[in-house]
Enzyme design. Structure first.
Site, mmCIF file in Angstrom:
data_model
loop_
_atom_site.group_PDB
_atom_site.id
_atom_site.type_symbol
_atom_site.label_atom_id
_atom_site.label_comp_id
_atom_site.label_asym_id
_atom_site.label_seq_id
_atom_site.Cartn_x
_atom_site.Cartn_y
_atom_site.Cartn_z
ATOM 1 N N SER A 55 10.039 11.741 -3.055
ATOM 2 C CA SER A 55 8.691 12.314 -3.052
ATOM 3 C C SER A 55 8.266 13.054 -1.779
ATOM 4 O O SER A 55 7.567 14.065 -1.892
ATOM 5 C CB SER A 55 7.651 11.244 -3.404
ATOM 6 O OG SER A 55 7.782 10.106 -2.581
ATOM 7 N N ASP A 345 -1.824 9.775 1.190
ATOM 8 C CA ASP A 345 -2.028 8.661 0.267
ATOM 9 C C ASP A 345 -1.237 7.465 0.784
ATOM 10 O O ASP A 345 -0.779 7.473 1.929
ATOM 11 C CB ASP A 345 -1.666 9.048 -1.177
ATOM 12 C CG ASP A 345 -0.177 9.341 -1.377
ATOM 13 O OD1 ASP A 345 0.629 9.100 -0.442
ATOM 14 O OD2 ASP A 345 0.198 9.813 -2.468
ATOM 15 N N HIS A 348 2.600 8.793 1.568
ATOM 16 C CA HIS A 348 2.984 10.168 1.917
ATOM 17 C C HIS A 348 2.068 10.752 2.987
ATOM 18 O O HIS A 348 0.851 10.523 2.964
ATOM 19 C CB HIS A 348 2.943 11.051 0.660
ATOM 20 C CG HIS A 348 3.728 10.482 -0.471
ATOM 21 N ND1 HIS A 348 3.143 9.738 -1.489
ATOM 22 C CD2 HIS A 348 5.058 10.503 -0.733
ATOM 23 C CE1 HIS A 348 4.074 9.337 -2.327
ATOM 24 N NE2 HIS A 348 5.249 9.779 -1.898
#
Length: 381
Positions: A55, A345, A348
């Site tokens: 991610s 978040d 990340h």
């Protein structure tokens, strides 16, 4: 009417695989999101960038997987993308991710996700990364694109480059390209959540399995012509807001996560050193993401941030979870200025933090990035 061979190949490729086999042509997306070279002639000094990972490096591949909803991929909904794109792109960030900045530093257009429908110019490279991806095929099957599958995408690209450019030029593109990799964190997070009290023997066995599978992929990239591999090692997972929140940590980080990351990083450095000795022409770079992230967490003010421990977006004591509130159906908190925060978040970093990390990957000195940095790789045409 004269029809060129390249046009025929383009049409046939389009028919057989509209998603990934569109090689010839340029992007027509939102101008602030993707741009492309206007020159038809291939620039022999251009260095392509191929991105593998999970991610932190994803540019939006997961949104093209079947049956993916906001529940599995929050990054396809608001407020992800708010800072730079002003809409969600599938990036786990308020704006750009690290590979976007590396492409910019290397004078390349922003690389779209490989699975994005429409034409791609693979002489620039491609982004294969996928949120939730692991080195192992058993990590998040069906919800992400594991590393062996990302490798299969590179093999498709190699065939298409040969069709477009001919054998010699395609080999040159692959040989001079930079292969940017950030993966492994998800494998270890799932392992720790399943075996929080794993014995040292079980832990060592799992790390060896991850490193062994990773080595197989690296050798395959080498066999395809890849020579310059740039790694971002596994970060300090235990300090992520989502993990500190989930495990109820009030001070410090979740040590079990961080221990796995450190052990992996040591093994990764060893295997890259071995490959350097074993494979002719193989060169590698390791960015010490673990220490860089830890420094941002402990010393945010030193780097111009006001908060290094909480997320900008989410719910809970550290805003560690549920950024976006399930596509706006649930309440969540959002800070007014993401650039003040290291974390966007629960897992990340913000665009501003990503820029600082990308700068270290690009031109970092030996205390953060070595034995080469990525700028040196781009200069080696």
């Amino acid at each position: 009417m004269v029809v060129s061979l390249s046009y025929i190949v383009y049409v046939l490729a389009s028919l057989f695989n509209p998603i990934s086999f569109l090689l010839y042509g340029h992007h027509h997306d939102h101008p602030d999101q993707y741009s492309s070279s206007t020159s038809i002639e291939h620039n022999h000094n251009k260095v392509a960038l191929f991105v593998f990972g999970d991610s932190p490096f994803e540019a939006g591949n997961n949104q093209y997987l079947p049956n993916i909803t906001v529940e599995e991929d929050a990054a396809i909904a608001w407020p992800y993308g708010e800072t730079y794109f002003h809409h969600s792109t599938g990036r786990f960030c308020d704006g750009r991710v690290v590979p976007d900045f590396i492409a910019k530093f290397g004078k390349l257009p922003m690389l779209p996700p490989y699975l994005q429908p429409g034409p791609h110019d693979f002489t620039d490279g491609s982004n294969f990364a996928s949120g939730g991806a692991g080195v192992l095929e058993t990590t998040n099957p069906g919800l992400s694109i594991n590393l062996p599958t990302q490798l299969s995408y590179l093999k498709n690209v190699a065939k298409l480059l040969e069709l477009k450019l001919g054998d010699l030029e395609a080999k040159r593109v692959l040989r001079t390209a930079v292969y940017l990799v950030s993966i492994g964190g998800v494998d270890y997070m799932l392992f720790y959540s399943t075996y929080p009290n794993a014995t040292e023997s079980l832990r060592s066995e799992f790390i060896a399995n991850v490193i062994g599978n990773l080595t197989v992929v690296l050798k395959e990239i080498y066999n395809l012509g890849g020579r310059k591999i740039a790694f971002q090692n596994v970060g300090s997972l235990g300090c992520q807001p989502i993990n500190r929140q989930s495990y109820g940590v009030t001070e410090g980080c979740v040590e079990g996560f961080s221990t796995l990351a450190r052990l992996h990083n040591r093994a990764l450095a060893n295997v890259l050193e071995e490959l350097d000795l074993e494979l002719s022409g193989f060169k590698y770079s390791i960015f010490n993401y673990y220490d860089a992230l830890l420094d941002l967490y402990h010393n945010p003010a030193k780097h111009g941030f006001t908060n290094g421990s909480d997320a900008c977006c989410g719910i809970g004591p550290y805003r560690g979870d549920d950024c976006g509130g399930d596509n706006g159906t649930e309440p969540y908190e959002l800070c007014p200025n993401p650039g003040d925060y290291v974390w966007w978040d629960g897992g990340h970093s913000t665009e501003r933090a990503n820029l600082k990390l990308a700068e270290q990957i690009w031109s970092g000195t030996l205390n953060t990035t070595g034995p080469y940095n990525v700028k040196q790789f781009f200069q080696q045409v």
